[in-house]
Design an enzyme around this catalytic site. Structure first.
Site, PDB file in Angstrom:
ATOM      1  N   GLY B  71      42.677  43.067  19.906  1.00 19.23           N
ATOM      2  CA  GLY B  71      41.581  42.656  19.030  1.00 19.23           C
ATOM      3  C   GLY B  71      40.249  43.124  19.588  1.00 19.23           C
ATOM      4  N   THR B  72      40.132  43.065  20.905  1.00 20.43           N
ATOM      5  CA  THR B  72      38.900  43.521  21.565  1.00 20.43           C
ATOM      6  C   THR B  72      38.645  44.993  21.288  1.00 20.43           C
ATOM      7  OG1 THR B  72      38.883  41.853  23.290  1.00 20.43           O
ATOM      8  CG2 THR B  72      37.904  43.982  23.847  1.00 20.43           C
ATOM      9  N   THR B 237      49.329  58.013  22.910  1.00 20.43           N
ATOM     10  CA  THR B 237      50.685  57.705  22.464  1.00 20.43           C
ATOM     11  C   THR B 237      50.775  56.240  22.063  1.00 20.43           C
ATOM     12  OG1 THR B 237      51.551  59.392  23.932  1.00 20.43           O
ATOM     13  CG2 THR B 237      53.108  57.740  23.162  1.00 20.43           C
ATOM     14  N   CYS B 325      32.101  26.011  34.276  1.00 21.80           N
ATOM     15  CA  CYS B 325      33.011  26.077  35.420  1.00 21.80           C
ATOM     16  C   CYS B 325      34.344  26.718  35.053  1.00 21.80           C
ATOM     17  CB  CYS B 325      33.277  24.681  35.947  1.00 21.80           C
ATOM     18  SG  CYS B 325      31.774  23.778  36.297  1.00 21.80           S
TER      19      CYS B 325
END
Lengths: 129, 395
Positions: B71-72, B237, B325
């Site tokens: 997706g990125t 590929t 964090c």
């Protein structure tokens, strides 16, 4: 691989010395909500020694473990000895902290030192003690 | 101990049917789809079948689907590829403030390349106001990107309305549908967008595969050069087994979607209503109704998300958090901050994303184990101490 050592997990899940001290001799607060970790240390001093150390911490697993470890390391030490507790020593005792957490979470020694400062400044002003 | 996986936004598990469909392509059918012999033919047929399956899921033509590595990658490709193709026309790009980093930081890269970027704010539910998009358009605006739904808070965005505005103005519109494609109905013609991203591991397909749908006739500059794969728009590929898995997952998602939505919505609504009853000072984040079926996101006051996450993990429950964090970069979720949440509250973020395997018993278990964890962490929180003291002192 878990991000925290077993020692960190132990201190995170069974933190030592959590709480507040009524009428403490010194209080030290560090951190802010932007970085995500906040610690308050309370100390009771007798004959220049840390008779009792307690803390409250808002933060991640590392922050809680660091607070717990610092409280354990500091208890019974003279003020001068307690000042020698460095973030590196705390991290070593915890068998390491994740790299990115070393600075932000490792505020316990600083909070303790601030509590000692608070105690000394009260004492110098000739307040109680 | 009971094991409850509630982090399906990070990745869904692979469905056994999907794995089965993939296996031959990890074995005897290992051919390269670009080759002209029968090994190549088998692989090529498989890729083209998957292309049909993905196209059907979103109501598109097969030839409009470009397979990518994630997706990125699809988002990077759309933002950079469309902007580069349009740069003679203008250099202004508009994206929402709550986009996934793959959109946000692609747009930041465009800035480094000499484009100008406007971030559109959101309301307290994380909703983009279409009028706000309209107000930010300029004569030289060439691209708008608003996600279909936000995975962190579940809010579904008014894509059709925004698309009407971009169309009126002749501006290309990309939507990141990674959180929605395969989960809720996504039809490209109804949405009215020009490009759309999706990813396999969001709907029980494999990781490392995604797709970008590009409306026929829309020009896009490839990110990867050097091959004729994917119509020359994405060289390299093909990851044949993953593409086959994506196709199978798309087919299953299309067939089972109504039942899946019903199942997830039921569990989600239980968490959204019952958790705030069990724990005081908890806020639901994201839109109360118009949200993803599997998304139950909260902020728990006075404590920090990672410590909740670690405790839940020790009880066999997997969740995530948008706290500083929890993130590697140690920054609180840009989504929660864009919605106007104060830092201290955003640190208490906790996100449950439900999946097909979850049951009512899982929800019962979470509702049983979380309140004592919250209580325990609050007992050691200086913020909670201040809150209770202020309360007892009668303000």
């Amino acid at each position: 691989m878990p991000i925290y050592s077993e020692k960190v997990m132990d201190h995170f899940m069974n933190p030592r010395n959590v709480g507040e001290i009524e009428n403490p001799d010194g209080i030290g607060e560090v951190g802010n909500p932007v970085c995500g970790d906040m610690m308050t240390f309370y100390i009771k001093v007798k004959d220049n020694r840390l008779e009792d150390v307690k803390f409250k911490t808002f933060g991640c697993g590392a922050a809680i473990a660091v607070s717990s470890m610092v409280s354990e390391m500091a208890k019974g030490k003279t003020l001068e000895e307690a000042r020698k507790i460095t973030p590196q020593l705390v991290a070593d005792e915890l068998e390491g902290l994740p790299k990115n957490k070393f600075h932000c979470s490792n505020l316990g020694a600083q909070a303790l030192s601030k509590a000692i400062d608070d105690y000394l400044s009260k004492k110098n002003k000739g307040g109680k003690k | 101990m009971r094991q409850v996986y509630l982090d399906n936004a990070a990745t869904t598990p692979l469905l056994p049917e999907v794995r089965e469909a993939m296996l031959p392509y990890l074995g005897e059918l290992f051919g390269n789809p670009s080759c002209l012999h029968s090994w190549g033919d088998a692989a090529r047929e498989a890729v083209e079948r998957a292309r049909e399956q993905v196209a059907q899921l979103i109501g598109a033509e097969a030839e409009e689907i470009i397979f990518t590595g994630s997706g990125t990658e699809s988002n990077n490709f759309a933002i950079k590829g469309l902007a580069l193709a349009q740069q003679a026309k203008g250099k202004h790009v508009v994206v929402s403030a709550v986009e996934h980093f793959s959109v946000l930081y692609s747009a930041r890269t465009l800035e480094k390349w000499g484009f100008e970027l406007t971030l559109v704010p959101v309301d307290k539910y994380g909703v983009v106001d279409p009028d706000e998009v309209r107000r930010n358009l300029r004569k030289d605006t060439i691209l708008v990107s608003v996600m279909h739904a936000n995975a962190e808070v579940g809010t579904i965005e008014p894509i059709e309305e925004i698309a009407r505005i971009t169309r009126e103005n002749g501006i290309l519109f990309h939507t990141d549908a990674v959180a929605t494609a395969g989960t809720i109905p996504v039809k490209v013609k109804e949405l009215g967008v020009d490009t759309l991203s999706l990813a396999g591991n969001q709907f029980y397909g494999p990781k490392g595969v995604g797709a970008l749908w590009v409306r026929k006739g829309v020009r896009i500059i490839p990110l990867l050069d050097g091959g004729v794969q994917e119509g020359g728009r994405r060289a390299g590929t093909e990851n044949v087994p993953a593409i086959v898995g994506l196709g199978k997952a798309a087919e299953l998602a299309r067939m089972d979607m109504p039942a899946r939505i019903k199942h997830l919505t039921h569990l989600r609504d239980r968490l959204l209503t019952e958790l705030p009853r069990k724990i005081e000072r908890v806020v639901v984040t994201g839109h109360p109704q118009n949200r993803l079926p599997g998304n139950a996101s909260f902020c728990v006051e006075f404590i920090e998300g990672e410590s909740m996450l670690m405790w839940l993990n020790s009880q066999g429950v997997a969740v995530t958090s948008g706290s500083a964090c929890t993130s590697r970069a140690l920054k609180a979720s840009h989504v929660l901050l864009a919605m106007g949440l104060p830092h201290a509250l955003a640190q208490g973020s906790i996100l449950f994303t439900l999946g097909l395997d979850n049951t009512d018993e899982d929800i019962d278990y979470v509702l049983e184990v979380l309140p004592p964890i919250v209580d325990r962490l609050r007992q050691m929180s200086p913020l909670y101490a201040k809150f209770t003291k202020a309360g007892k002192g009668g303000k």
